[in-house]
Motif scaffolding. Structure first.
Motif, PDB file in Angstrom:
ATOM      1  N   ASP A 126       0.819  -1.212   0.000  1.00  0.00           N
ATOM      2  CA  ASP A 126       0.000   0.000   0.000  1.00  0.00           C
ATOM      3  C   ASP A 126       0.851   1.259   0.000  1.00  0.00           C
ATOM      4  OD1 ASP A 126      -2.382  -1.382   0.011  1.00  0.00           O
ATOM      5  OD2 ASP A 126      -2.626  -1.293   2.181  1.00  0.00           O
ATOM      6  N   THR A 127       0.245   2.340  -0.489  1.00  0.00           N
ATOM      7  CA  THR A 127       0.914   3.636  -0.477  1.00  0.00           C
ATOM      8  C   THR A 127       0.309   4.524   0.599  1.00  0.00           C
ATOM      9  OG1 THR A 127      -0.609   4.467  -2.140  1.00  0.00           O
ATOM     10  CG2 THR A 127       1.481   3.618  -2.930  1.00  0.00           C
ATOM     11  N   GLU A 128       1.086   5.509   1.010  1.00  0.00           N
ATOM     12  CA  GLU A 128       0.589   6.500   1.964  1.00  0.00           C
ATOM     13  C   GLU A 128      -0.365   7.443   1.236  1.00  0.00           C
ATOM     14  OE1 GLU A 128       3.995   7.409   5.135  1.00  0.00           O
ATOM     15  OE2 GLU A 128       4.536   7.966   3.096  1.00  0.00           O
ATOM     16  N   TYR A 129      -1.425   7.804   1.892  1.00  0.00           N
ATOM     17  CA  TYR A 129      -2.431   8.663   1.292  1.00  0.00           C
ATOM     18  C   TYR A 129      -1.858  10.039   0.953  1.00  0.00           C
ATOM     19  CZ  TYR A 129      -6.688  11.341   0.630  1.00  0.00           C
ATOM     20  OH  TYR A 129      -7.664  12.154   0.112  1.00  0.00           O
ATOM     21  N   ASP A 130      -1.066  10.617   1.848  1.00  0.00           N
ATOM     22  CA  ASP A 130      -0.618  11.992   1.655  1.00  0.00           C
ATOM     23  C   ASP A 130       0.617  12.130   0.777  1.00  0.00           C
ATOM     24  OD1 ASP A 130       0.827  10.762   3.677  1.00  0.00           O
ATOM     25  OD2 ASP A 130       1.157  12.612   4.791  1.00  0.00           O
ATOM     26  N   THR A 131       1.477  11.113   0.695  1.00  0.00           N
ATOM     27  CA  THR A 131       2.707  11.232  -0.097  1.00  0.00           C
ATOM     28  C   THR A 131       2.692  10.420  -1.388  1.00  0.00           C
ATOM     29  OG1 THR A 131       3.847   9.351   0.918  1.00  0.00           O
ATOM     30  CG2 THR A 131       4.058  11.510   2.022  1.00  0.00           C
ATOM     31  N   TRP A 132       1.823   9.432  -1.465  1.00  0.00           N
ATOM     32  CA  TRP A 132       1.758   8.485  -2.589  1.00  0.00           C
ATOM     33  C   TRP A 132       3.007   7.609  -2.662  1.00  0.00           C
ATOM     34  CZ3 TRP A 132      -0.841  10.729  -7.574  1.00  0.00           C
ATOM     35  CH2 TRP A 132      -2.092  11.255  -7.252  1.00  0.00           C
ATOM     36  N   ASN A 133       3.805   7.584  -1.628  1.00  0.00           N
ATOM     37  CA  ASN A 133       4.977   6.716  -1.559  1.00  0.00           C
ATOM     38  C   ASN A 133       4.601   5.417  -0.859  1.00  0.00           C
ATOM     39  OD1 ASN A 133       7.102   8.357  -2.727  1.00  0.00           O
ATOM     40  ND2 ASN A 133       6.748   9.716  -0.982  1.00  0.00           N
ATOM     41  N   MET A 134       5.454   4.416  -1.002  1.00  0.00           N
ATOM     42  CA  MET A 134       5.230   3.135  -0.341  1.00  0.00           C
ATOM     43  C   MET A 134       5.139   3.372   1.170  1.00  0.00           C
ATOM     44  SD  MET A 134       7.504  -0.331  -0.658  1.00  0.00           S
ATOM     45  CE  MET A 134       7.241  -0.585  -2.400  1.00  0.00           C
ATOM     46  N   ASP A 135       4.114   2.827   1.765  1.00  0.00           N
ATOM     47  CA  ASP A 135       3.871   3.010   3.194  1.00  0.00           C
ATOM     48  C   ASP A 135       4.863   2.164   3.988  1.00  0.00           C
ATOM     49  OD1 ASP A 135       2.923   2.913   5.830  1.00  0.00           O
ATOM     50  OD2 ASP A 135       0.828   2.954   5.201  1.00  0.00           O
ATOM     51  N   PRO A 136       5.742   2.797   4.784  1.00  0.00           N
ATOM     52  CA  PRO A 136       6.730   2.020   5.536  1.00  0.00           C
ATOM     53  C   PRO A 136       6.114   1.062   6.552  1.00  0.00           C
ATOM     54  CG  PRO A 136       6.878   4.364   6.097  1.00  0.00           C
ATOM     55  CD  PRO A 136       5.887   4.242   4.986  1.00  0.00           C
TER      56      PRO A 136
END
Length: 164
Positions: A126-136
């Motif tokens: 999944d990605t982070e909603y606010d950054t669109w980066n891979m959710d750590p």
């Protein structure tokens, strides 16, 4: 051919939205003409050699290789990462065959295709909603589920900032 009513109602864009528009400024046309005149309209030639040498020098390695496109570069990276972590496969077997590869779920297919080319299994993170980066946090959980994974593809997303 049957076309559903909802699709018939969709109007095409009045203006095209270019993903990557081709541009020619300054010396590009001269370089293309030189490549054409010297019969090097390929992925080889003096300009490619000079570029590879400059990149190798800049990053401090012995060699660099210029490829035809980003997808080819990602494929080569996947093959090399697979061989690094899992050893050289026998002929006809992908470098990540039988292995999972973590991939961002917000990306282009070109970043995932090399996993398939090398017979691996993409596991989408999944990605982070606010950054669109891979959710750590999601990545950490995935490593808990699949601790043997050795390759993570994390390409930066293309994100609309809300500014025009």
């Amino acid at each position: 051919m049957f076309i559903p009513e909802k699709i018939k109602e969709i109007e095409p864009f009045k203006n095209k939205v270019w993903l990557s528009s081709p541009t020619m400024h300054g010396p590009e046309l001269a370089y293309m003409k030189e490549a054409f005149d010297t019969n090097w309209m390929s992925t080889v030639g003096a300009n490619i050699n000079a570029c590879e040498e400059a990149i190798a020098e800049k990053v401090g390695c012995k060699y660099a290789v210029g490829l035809s496109c980003g997808t080819a570069a990602l494929h080569l990276a996947m093959k090399l990462a697979g061989e690094y972590f899992y050893g050289q496969p026998r002929a006809g077997v992908g470098a990540v065959q039988g292995h999972k590869v973590f991939c961002s779920d917000m990306t282009f297919d070109a970043t995932i295709n090399p996993v398939a080319y090398e017979n691996g299994e993409a596991v989408f993170i999944d990605t982070e909603y606010d950054t669109w980066n891979m959710d750590p946090v999601a990545l950490e959980k995935a490593f808990g589920l699949y601790p043997d994974v050795r390759i993570v593809i994390r390409c930066p997303p293309i994100r609309h900032t809300g500014q025009n």
